[in-house]
Design a protein around this motif. Structure first.
Motif, short mmCIF file in Angstrom:
data_model
loop_
_atom_site.label_atom_id
_atom_site.label_comp_id
_atom_site.label_asym_id
_atom_site.label_seq_id
_atom_site.Cartn_x
_atom_site.Cartn_y
_atom_site.Cartn_z
N TYR A 197 23.07 10.20 45.24
CA TYR A 197 22.93 11.56 45.74
C TYR A 197 21.63 12.19 45.26
CZ TYR A 197 23.46 16.64 45.51
OH TYR A 197 23.23 17.99 45.59
N LYS A 242 18.40 11.16 47.15
CA LYS A 242 18.18 11.85 48.41
C LYS A 242 17.73 13.30 48.17
CE LYS A 242 19.15 8.39 50.99
NZ LYS A 242 18.07 7.77 51.80
N LYS A 246 18.21 16.25 56.28
CA LYS A 246 19.44 15.73 56.89
C LYS A 246 20.07 14.64 56.01
CE LYS A 246 18.11 16.72 61.66
NZ LYS A 246 17.74 16.14 62.98
N GLU A 247 19.22 13.75 55.47
CA GLU A 247 19.74 12.71 54.58
C GLU A 247 20.36 13.33 53.33
OE1 GLU A 247 19.56 8.95 54.60
OE2 GLU A 247 19.87 9.79 56.61
N TYR A 248 19.72 14.35 52.84
CA TYR A 248 20.27 15.01 51.64
C TYR A 248 21.63 15.61 51.93
CZ TYR A 248 21.09 19.17 48.82
OH TYR A 248 21.68 20.15 48.07
N LEU A 249 21.78 16.31 53.09
CA LEU A 249 23.05 16.93 53.40
C LEU A 249 24.14 15.89 53.64
CD1 LEU A 249 21.82 19.80 55.81
CD2 LEU A 249 22.56 19.99 53.41
N ARG A 250 23.79 14.76 54.27
CA ARG A 250 24.82 13.71 54.51
C ARG A 250 25.28 13.11 53.19
NH1 ARG A 250 24.79 8.18 55.73
NH2 ARG A 250 22.51 8.09 55.59
N TYR A 251 24.32 12.84 52.31
CA TYR A 251 24.71 12.26 51.02
C TYR A 251 25.45 13.27 50.14
CZ TYR A 251 22.54 7.67 51.33
OH TYR A 251 22.26 6.36 51.66
N LYS A 252 25.17 14.56 50.34
CA LYS A 252 25.89 15.57 49.57
C LYS A 252 27.36 15.57 49.94
CE LYS A 252 25.78 20.46 48.34
NZ LYS A 252 27.21 20.69 48.57
N ASP A 253 27.65 15.46 51.26
CA ASP A 253 29.05 15.40 51.68
C ASP A 253 29.74 14.17 51.12
OD1 ASP A 253 28.78 17.75 53.07
OD2 ASP A 253 28.35 16.76 54.99
N LEU A 254 29.07 13.03 51.13
CA LEU A 254 29.66 11.81 50.59
C LEU A 254 29.89 11.93 49.08
CD1 LEU A 254 27.60 9.11 52.53
CD2 LEU A 254 29.97 9.83 52.94
#
Length: 395
Positions: free
Chosen positions: A152, A155, A133-141
């Motif tokens: 990025y 994460k 989940k952290e990886y996906l959130r940081y990917k969007d950012l």
């Protein structure tokens, strides 16, 4: 000197007596001569003999050897895990099937190890899910250029690490589950179990202590060796044919077991001059037992309608081998050429035909055209077809 009448009478008497004596002697000699002539003219008594009737029999041409019975499959069972033996599930000498339980090793330690590995996997799964989940959130950012690439990638690395940790602990669960399964020791083959080498309560080491030996009795193999000079004869027929092998347990008197040749070694041992062979037998009646010595007859071919007689009938003379045959109540000498030796019998390659009456006992009193008296009713040689399958050798 003057001869008187008395003296002349005495002389006449002496001459008469001498003539009488000569006449008596002549008569005696004549009587003796007649007696000798009568004795010479008397027929010889018939010699008593025993005979057999030669018979044509299909006779296998074999190579004889001594073999040793081996189980077609033999497994020494060992434990694959450490632990105490809780229970033995068979009796010594039982017939066991593949997959049948043999031993139970204390599984408690391995069950706890499995539970711990499963707990670790559950923790790793939660960590991996959070990292994802952290990886996906940081990917969007990162895609919106809000954060830097370094942030990025931190994460992303955390997510990959958590996922690999979960996979590693999942493998530990599989290992623990396998160890629990290994606490149930089963038979790997069908066969007969020997005597257990460790009793209940003993501590066994993984892949160290032998527990029991299981041997497959049916089918069974027999290993044997023949002289290297027999190799050309074997190869000449083995290439295109399945050779039959007969095995008879030593001193058992049993019927020979029938199998086939399955293996011929790729070299002749230079130290012994022998080549190793192996035959396989169905052995459904378990007549062949592992470790047993057996008499082997490797059948190369069959000599059809071979004339066979007892070997004792063949005599040796200045001109070679011969036998006495009975014709019209008289003994006749018949030169023969003997061939294969079949136990107590011999194959006659030439010089004798089936149906002839052959003398087997009483030959010492015989000569050409000697009258014979057969004591026994002529028997047929060989007496039984089964004899033709036993060992043979060249004469």
């Amino acid at each position: 000197m003057t001869t008187t009448p008395h003296m002349r009478r005495l002389g006449i008497l002496s001459k008469k007596n001498a003539l009488s004596a000569l006449g008596i002697l002549f008569i005696l000699f004549a009587l003796v001569g007649c007696d000798k002539e009568k004795k010479a003219a008397a027929p010889r008594p018939a010699a008593p003999v025993n005979t057999v009737t030669a018979k044509a029999v299909d006779t296998p041409v074999t190579i004889k050897a001594v073999g040793n019975v081996k189980a077609s499959n033999s497994v020494t069972v060992k434990s694959r895990v450490d632990g105490h033996i809780l229970r033995i599930h068979f009796l010594d000498g039982d017939m066991v099937a593949a997959g049948q339980p043999l031993y139970t090793i204390d599984p408690e330690t391995y069950i706890y190890t499995q539970m711990g590995a499963q707990a670790s996997v559950a923790s790793d799964r939660a960590n991996a899910e959070y990292a994802r989940k952290e990886y996906l959130r940081y990917k969007d950012l990162f895609d919106q250029n809000v954060i830097s690439r370094d942030e990025y990638e931190v994460k992303l690395t955390a997510y990959e690490t958590a996922r690999k940790a979960m996979e590693a602990d999942s493998a530990q669960v599989d290992i623990a589950r396998r160890n629990v399964k290994f606490t149930q020791i089963t038979s790997p083959i069908n066969g007969m179990a020997g005597s257990t080498l460790l009793d209940e309560g003993n501590l066994v080491g993984a892949d160290k202590d032998e527990l029991v030996v299981i041997k497959t009795l049916a089918p069974a193999d027999v290993q044997f060796s023949v002289p290297g000079y027999e190799l050309p004869r074997i190869r000449a027929v083995y290439v295109d044919n399945q050779l039959t092998v007969l095995a008879t347990p030593a001193l058992s008197g049993a019927e020979p077991a029938r199998g086939v040749l399955t293996f011929m070694d790729n070299w002749v041992n230079p130290d012994t001059g022998m080549i190793n062979l192996k035959a396989r037998f169905p052995n459904q009646d378990t007549a062949l037992w592992p470790g047993q010595f057996v008499t082997i007859n490797l059948i190369l071919t069959t000599q059809e309608n071979a004339v066979r007689i007892p070997a004792q009938a063949v005599q040796r003379g200045p001109s070679g081998r011969y036998v006495f045959v009975v014709e019209d109540g008289k003994a006749k000498i018949r030169p023969v050429v003997p061939g294969l030796r079949v136990d107590e019998e011999v194959v006659i390659d030439s010089g004798l035909t089936a149906g002839e009456t052959v003398v087997v006992e009483g030959m010492l009193r015989l000569f050409p055209d000697a009258p014979v008296a057969i004591k026994n009713a002529p028997e047929t040689a060989p007496a039984a077809e089964g004899n033709s399958t036993k060992g043979q050798e060249n004469s």
